[in-house]
Design a protein around this motif. Structure first.
Motif, PDB file in Angstrom:
ATOM      1  N   ILE A 148     -18.273  16.200  -9.247  1.00 35.38           N
ATOM      2  CA  ILE A 148     -19.195  16.278 -10.389  1.00 35.38           C
ATOM      3  C   ILE A 148     -18.472  16.754 -11.649  1.00 35.38           C
ATOM      4  CG2 ILE A 148     -21.143  17.618 -11.314  1.00 35.38           C
ATOM      5  CD1 ILE A 148     -22.549  17.230  -8.644  1.00 35.38           C
ATOM      6  N   GLU A 149     -17.580  17.721 -11.494  1.00 36.82           N
ATOM      7  CA  GLU A 149     -16.797  18.151 -12.660  1.00 36.82           C
ATOM      8  C   GLU A 149     -15.977  16.990 -13.217  1.00 36.82           C
ATOM      9  OE1 GLU A 149     -14.408  21.664 -11.798  1.00 36.82           O
ATOM     10  OE2 GLU A 149     -16.187  22.568 -10.900  1.00 36.82           O
ATOM     11  N   ALA A 150     -15.429  16.181 -12.329  1.00 34.18           N
ATOM     12  CA  ALA A 150     -14.658  15.021 -12.777  1.00 34.18           C
ATOM     13  C   ALA A 150     -15.570  14.048 -13.522  1.00 34.18           C
ATOM     14  CB  ALA A 150     -13.989  14.339 -11.588  1.00 34.18           C
ATOM     15  N   ASP A 152     -18.347  14.738 -15.045  1.00 35.46           N
ATOM     16  CA  ASP A 152     -18.717  15.345 -16.330  1.00 35.46           C
ATOM     17  C   ASP A 152     -17.666  15.012 -17.390  1.00 35.46           C
ATOM     18  OD1 ASP A 152     -21.026  16.468 -15.324  1.00 35.46           O
ATOM     19  OD2 ASP A 152     -20.321  18.524 -15.328  1.00 35.46           O
ATOM     20  N   LYS A 153     -16.400  15.083 -17.016  1.00 40.95           N
ATOM     21  CA  LYS A 153     -15.330  14.784 -17.970  1.00 40.95           C
ATOM     22  C   LYS A 153     -15.298  13.300 -18.315  1.00 40.95           C
ATOM     23  CE  LYS A 153     -12.541  18.628 -16.559  1.00 40.95           C
ATOM     24  NZ  LYS A 153     -11.344  19.367 -16.754  1.00 40.95           N
ATOM     25  N   ILE A 154     -15.463  12.477 -17.296  1.00 34.57           N
ATOM     26  CA  ILE A 154     -15.445  11.033 -17.525  1.00 34.57           C
ATOM     27  C   ILE A 154     -16.603  10.632 -18.424  1.00 34.57           C
ATOM     28  CG2 ILE A 154     -15.862   8.830 -16.342  1.00 34.57           C
ATOM     29  CD1 ILE A 154     -14.149  10.076 -14.016  1.00 34.57           C
ATOM     30  N   ARG A 155     -17.742  11.281 -18.238  1.00 35.57           N
ATOM     31  CA  ARG A 155     -18.895  10.944 -19.072  1.00 35.57           C
ATOM     32  C   ARG A 155     -18.641  11.244 -20.540  1.00 35.57           C
ATOM     33  NH1 ARG A 155     -23.780  13.498 -16.617  1.00 35.57           N
ATOM     34  NH2 ARG A 155     -22.605  15.229 -17.459  1.00 35.57           N
ATOM     35  N   ASP A 156     -17.880  12.308 -20.813  1.00 35.59           N
ATOM     36  CA  ASP A 156     -17.524  12.590 -22.216  1.00 35.59           C
ATOM     37  C   ASP A 156     -16.893  11.372 -22.865  1.00 35.59           C
ATOM     38  OD1 ASP A 156     -18.345  15.236 -22.210  1.00 35.59           O
ATOM     39  OD2 ASP A 156     -16.359  16.057 -21.817  1.00 35.59           O
ATOM     40  N   THR A 157     -15.882  10.842 -22.179  1.00 35.49           N
ATOM     41  CA  THR A 157     -15.150   9.727 -22.785  1.00 35.49           C
ATOM     42  C   THR A 157     -15.956   8.435 -22.671  1.00 35.49           C
ATOM     43  OG1 THR A 157     -12.999   8.613 -22.856  1.00 35.49           O
ATOM     44  CG2 THR A 157     -13.751   9.336 -20.708  1.00 35.49           C
ATOM     45  N   ASP A 159     -19.245   8.130 -22.828  1.00 30.79           N
ATOM     46  CA  ASP A 159     -20.260   8.160 -23.877  1.00 30.79           C
ATOM     47  C   ASP A 159     -19.644   7.879 -25.247  1.00 30.79           C
ATOM     48  OD1 ASP A 159     -22.205   8.711 -22.056  1.00 30.79           O
ATOM     49  OD2 ASP A 159     -22.361  10.826 -22.517  1.00 30.79           O
ATOM     50  N   ARG A 163     -18.812   3.000 -22.494  1.00 29.57           N
ATOM     51  CA  ARG A 163     -18.173   2.344 -21.366  1.00 29.57           C
ATOM     52  C   ARG A 163     -18.946   2.630 -20.086  1.00 29.57           C
ATOM     53  NH1 ARG A 163     -12.041   4.170 -22.735  1.00 29.57           N
ATOM     54  NH2 ARG A 163     -11.408   2.287 -23.821  1.00 29.57           N
ATOM     55  N   PHE A 165     -18.131   3.457 -16.170  1.00 28.52           N
ATOM     56  CA  PHE A 165     -17.086   3.807 -15.208  1.00 28.52           C
ATOM     57  C   PHE A 165     -17.598   3.657 -13.773  1.00 28.52           C
ATOM     58  CE2 PHE A 165     -13.303   5.771 -17.120  1.00 28.52           C
ATOM     59  CZ  PHE A 165     -13.666   5.778 -18.445  1.00 28.52           C
TER      60      PHE A 165
ATOM     61  N   ASP B  12     -10.680   8.617 -27.600  1.00 28.07           N
ATOM     62  CA  ASP B  12     -11.262   9.921 -27.897  1.00 28.07           C
ATOM     63  C   ASP B  12     -10.373  11.036 -27.339  1.00 28.07           C
ATOM     64  OD1 ASP B  12     -12.130   8.906 -25.307  1.00 28.07           O
ATOM     65  OD2 ASP B  12     -13.251  10.765 -25.135  1.00 28.07           O
ATOM     66  N   GLY B  64     -16.777  17.963 -25.247  1.00 27.53           N
ATOM     67  CA  GLY B  64     -15.761  16.929 -25.157  1.00 27.53           C
ATOM     68  C   GLY B  64     -16.242  15.637 -25.815  1.00 27.53           C
ATOM     69  N   GLY B  65     -15.380  14.635 -25.847  1.00 26.91           N
ATOM     70  CA  GLY B  65     -15.749  13.362 -26.450  1.00 26.91           C
ATOM     71  C   GLY B  65     -15.930  13.483 -27.945  1.00 26.91           C
ATOM     72  N   LYS B  69     -18.969   8.889 -31.767  1.00 28.94           N
ATOM     73  CA  LYS B  69     -18.494   7.748 -30.974  1.00 28.94           C
ATOM     74  C   LYS B  69     -17.180   7.225 -31.596  1.00 28.94           C
ATOM     75  CE  LYS B  69     -22.627   7.160 -28.721  1.00 28.94           C
ATOM     76  NZ  LYS B  69     -22.865   6.929 -27.294  1.00 28.94           N
ATOM     77  N   HIS B 253      -8.758   8.740 -16.723  1.00 22.77           N
ATOM     78  CA  HIS B 253      -9.577   9.117 -17.865  1.00 22.77           C
ATOM     79  C   HIS B 253     -10.120  10.539 -17.813  1.00 22.77           C
ATOM     80  CE1 HIS B 253      -9.256   4.881 -18.823  1.00 22.77           C
ATOM     81  NE2 HIS B 253      -9.642   5.203 -20.038  1.00 22.77           N
ATOM     82  N   LEU B 254     -10.006  11.203 -16.675  1.00 16.10           N
ATOM     83  CA  LEU B 254     -10.372  12.620 -16.642  1.00 16.10           C
ATOM     84  C   LEU B 254      -9.664  13.385 -17.755  1.00 16.10           C
ATOM     85  CD1 LEU B 254     -11.225  12.137 -13.575  1.00 16.10           C
ATOM     86  CD2 LEU B 254     -10.387  14.445 -13.225  1.00 16.10           C
ATOM     87  N   ARG B 256      -9.073  12.623 -20.684  1.00 20.83           N
ATOM     88  CA  ARG B 256      -9.639  12.487 -22.032  1.00 20.83           C
ATOM     89  C   ARG B 256     -10.870  13.372 -22.218  1.00 20.83           C
ATOM     90  NH1 ARG B 256      -7.357   9.273 -25.108  1.00 20.83           N
ATOM     91  NH2 ARG B 256      -6.273   7.405 -24.395  1.00 20.83           N
ATOM     92  N   GLY B 257     -11.477  13.799 -21.114  1.00 19.52           N
ATOM     93  CA  GLY B 257     -12.759  14.486 -21.230  1.00 19.52           C
ATOM     94  C   GLY B 257     -12.645  15.986 -21.082  1.00 19.52           C
ATOM     95  N   GLY B 258     -13.791  16.607 -20.982  1.00 23.19           N
ATOM     96  CA  GLY B 258     -13.834  18.042 -20.761  1.00 23.19           C
ATOM     97  C   GLY B 258     -13.973  18.813 -22.049  1.00 23.19           C
TER      98      GLY B 258
END
Lengths: 323, 323, 323, 323
Positions: A148-150, A152-157, A159, A163, A165, B12, B64-65, B69, B253-254, B256-258
């Motif tokens: 889930i932490e992973a 969460d990070k992927i969702r940042d990028t 969004d 994209r 994923f 991003d 993050g992000g 956009k 892509h992890l 890029r986020g967080g």
């Protein structure tokens, strides 16, 4: 009972060290000597073991992996291998073993205990949570949190770029990790071994979202789902619905590591503690489990053949919440 | 100067939101109106922008992000695209732009500002850290921390199984992430674009370790190294030295986020803040950077053509510490 | 049923947002309109509410705190306050309410529903886990993880200096957080409301450890234990046994914040989801709980008067593992 | 030079282990033998030391605290104590020492090296960052990240309740941690030793925010600020401006612990590595520092007397961004 052994076997899982600690501490409380066998059945065959005292397990509770190391053993599948293993136990006057591992570990224990009269108690350690006889296995909660932490990070990028994923999580035979990751991360869908979602279903769902201006960002894919791996699924979706810029992430072995969560530390402690209690009470050839908050001992024969099913209520809820 | 615009463009990077916040807050302090353009040059072409006030950026610093956009724009590479973008700026009386992004973003800005007389200030936002004119770029510190946390988890499971993992991190043109990840995680080696380490060198190094009973667990691979991707390298190593059970992990892509780290939050705030200061002081068509702890403005022409080199001292140290 | 309201009340707990999301999404699935009331009963009295649609709860699942804000309301304890609250509900044609909170929240709901005929369903949201009718409350797992992460850090510095830290965690009436934190962090002892450990007992235990060269580093103190706060206890211990350099840490409000854990996200989603299911099935004035893995509805009257007891098996285990 | 010693002294800081590892590895590379002295000058006096080889430091890079333990030594302040320490070094043929610590550590080293002809090299390890001769000290980046993560959690609950938290961070003599925490967490203000902000100033600022409907949630307080501790400041503010429900959190020793960040791991490795390089090059009685990205050696006499000043540009920026 004066001398027992403990070992970890199969895939490692966060919390195994906490279980080893609990075994050693509770056995010491009952005035037993504990030997730690390294590399599971491999070390049992090779005589690779040493005495563990209370203080030797003093700073391992919070550490990922397993200080006893782990391995899969081809040799233990042969009568010769098991004979060597037995001789190791005999040579050290070991009267019982506590085996921390998964289905393969307990299958080995089951065969061994039919051949030799040394009681085994199992402790369910596998991130997949696919063991009958316990509501939770050691490492599952940590693995889901890591996934889930992973996400969460992927969702940042995701969004930031609009994209979609496809995130592959572990689970060859069971969707526990994938389903909980999907619910916990608000994913569009979870493709899991237990359900029959097709690529067409998924595309239909994504299209429906697009029509309603809902931009999905993540689909969770369990290894053992019926449509292929995450890359194959991404390609198939792309072919049928070229709306998203699709990307693939495979979380992989990250899910096995990391400091165990609170729940895994407490669960592992309880299961290791009660493995010793079980021995003291005369149980043998059973797996220690937690069922409805209570300790329960399940014969290896049941634990390795019966299957634990996913809660359908959760599957239905996941679909409705993703709408 | 009364009206400016800010946008994020290209890949991003964590900290972009902190930079946007700093631009809006400092511009407000100087009584400017700020417009946030969505999806970088794409939104500039499409007229997708809105007024941002102090409070609109009140809760984004730690996220993050990018709330604005981001996108890569093919259309902005054409004269027609740039003309449309100019018309958007004209229509909203925008007198200057602050562009948060990487090499591609500033190349676009450079071409645009030669054609149209609207000053641009760049803010270096890219996790790769490969921009001349600044010691650090936005998102680099977070990306390295994410990569190291992942390697920490992988090492748990690697150590438990005596496995060797090849971990691929981002960096097509530069080894900053890979080298720092290797040093910070105690990896055996970092394969990076800047050095000529061959598979033979790596195998020799691993063999030397094995002879000295040193069990390596992780090799870091930058995308842009000269020996192929992590899977190809793992296969080549396996062919020459079959000592380890090798595994591959691609962090992807992890990275890029967080939520941005402390350093990225402060750095992004400073760079965004001083992009506005730069405008106020009359700078134009320059990138804001941090060099030796001081703010420095570098012309786009230099920032996009000169290259930043890796510190050789770090490369040498990484080798010695891994011994 | 066509229009319902949802609100959060009392102390905030991580996962409340996931519960709000699940309420809104499931209610939408059942074609209900949902109103979000801000600041709990205060907002109900003041008419501070707004329509929430599916997309409004699209990015809140992973966020700590509560987007609906929360408060404790003195006015709702008066007949006038409740009358105003009722008028708000009437004015918006609201036919039922879903209340996310703890004991105080359900006590208020209980009084209100005796006076006015509007069905309420409760969702247990409190980090303390001290609610009858559910095995787990929203936020408890996150709070324990936060406390354990803090103790992990404190242990680093404690071990470096051979210090003994008294760490105070939340729990005025119940030791759930303290006991789980102690087990999960390998603490010497947990001083909790449910047991009668005296300072003498504790000192005896610490002395025994010192004789066996075991250097303890952490004692966990629940707010509501019988020996005073962490500072007072540290002073009393110091007086009787001046072996350690003692220090005190109060984790405090950190325990309320943070992104919810996997377990809390899934639990909150389930409880919120089934609050709506409960309404659809005609339940009223009950709290939704999870008991032995199944959803169970418990009348407010029971939930607020009966008490949930700590598992004595855990208390005993904690003592043996700390030896 | 064939035999050197390394020790950690004073307050522990995350990254000290990485520095110890780098010292041992680089010294081994130069064919030196390294002795690890436990508990700083205390262990030097007591002869508490042991040989450290490459592999002994193999799994400590990522761990918080210090495996060599640390202490403050009253005895080393006396001629007798230093004489005993010297005899320990003599007895083990130790030709040079590497001291990892802060101001007190280097003051001790400075006195000692005037009396005895054994070269010392210092490595700046203190979370406070208040050492002249280096831009960054070991542990500072980790401490700021820990503080910011804590504030992120506190803000969740503060925002949910419209509360104002006074968060006390470390820094008796310097505001580096507090200022960076304030910028990185978007706090209303940072009360630090270096500035003269009064309670009146702060109240004025909070009132201005309230008039503009800006709800502040956090004020950062450095231990060494001029207005008292966080609780005293909260009380004074409450007296003058009773708008907020105010709360106090003291982050305390959490800031010393935890796995070091990427930056601290790389920095610590570099400083430890170059402490050995310094010895090899004939430097003595100097502190290794990183200034503008380059290694620099500063005589102890300067390092312990000169003071490092806060960047005023950051102070000004913090104020403007909080508006």
């Amino acid at each position: 009972m004066k001398r027992i052994a403990v070992f970890t076997s199969g895939g490692d899982a966060p919390g195994m060290n906490a279980a080893v600690r609990a075994v050693v501490r509770n056995a010491s409380f009952h005035d037993m000597h504990v030997y730690g066998i390294r590399r599971g059945y491999e070390g049992m065959i090779d005589g690779d073991l040493e005495r563990l005292e209370r203080r030797d397990v003093g700073n391992i509770l919070h550490r990922g992996g397993t200080v006893l190391k782990t391995a899969r053993s081809q040799r233990f599948m042969t009568p010769e291998g098991r004979r060597s293993a037995y001789e190791t136990l005999l040579a050290h006057d070991i009267e019982a073993c506590i085996a921390i591992g998964g289905n393969g570990t307990f299958t080995g224990a089951s065969v061994f205990t039919e051949e030799y009269d040394i009681p085994f108690i199992g402790v369910p350690g596998t991130i997949d949570n696919d063991l009958y006889g316990t509501d939770l296995t050691i490492g599952f909660d940590t693995a889901v949190n890591t996934a889930i932490e992973a996400v969460d990070k992927i969702r940042d990028t995701a969004d930031s770029h609009n994209r979609l994923f496809f995130v592959e999580v572990m689970g060859r035979h069971a969707g526990f990790i994938a389903l909980n990751t999907a619910i916990g991360s608000g994913a569009a869908s979870a493709l899991i071994p237990e359900t029959d979602t097709t690529i067409e279903d998924l595309v239909e769902f994504l299209k429906m979202g697009a029509r309603r201006k809902k931009l999905f960002s993540v689909v969770i894919v369990a290894e053992g789902n019926k449509n292929g791996n995450a890359s194959e699924i991404a390609a198939q979706v792309k072919e049928k619905f070229d709306f998203y810029d699709t990307k693939v992430t495979i979380i992989g072995h990250l899910q096995r590591g990391g400091s165990p969560t609170a729940l895994d530390r407490v669960l592992s402690s309880r299961l290791g503690f009660h493995a010793v209690e079980g021995l003291v009470k005369g149980h043998k050839n059973v797996m220690t489990g937690l069922v409805n908050g209570k300790i329960k001992y399940t014969p290896f024969a049941e634990a390795i053949t019966k299957s634990k099913s996913l809660d359908n209520d959760l599957v239905r809820m996941a679909e409705i919440l993703a709408l």
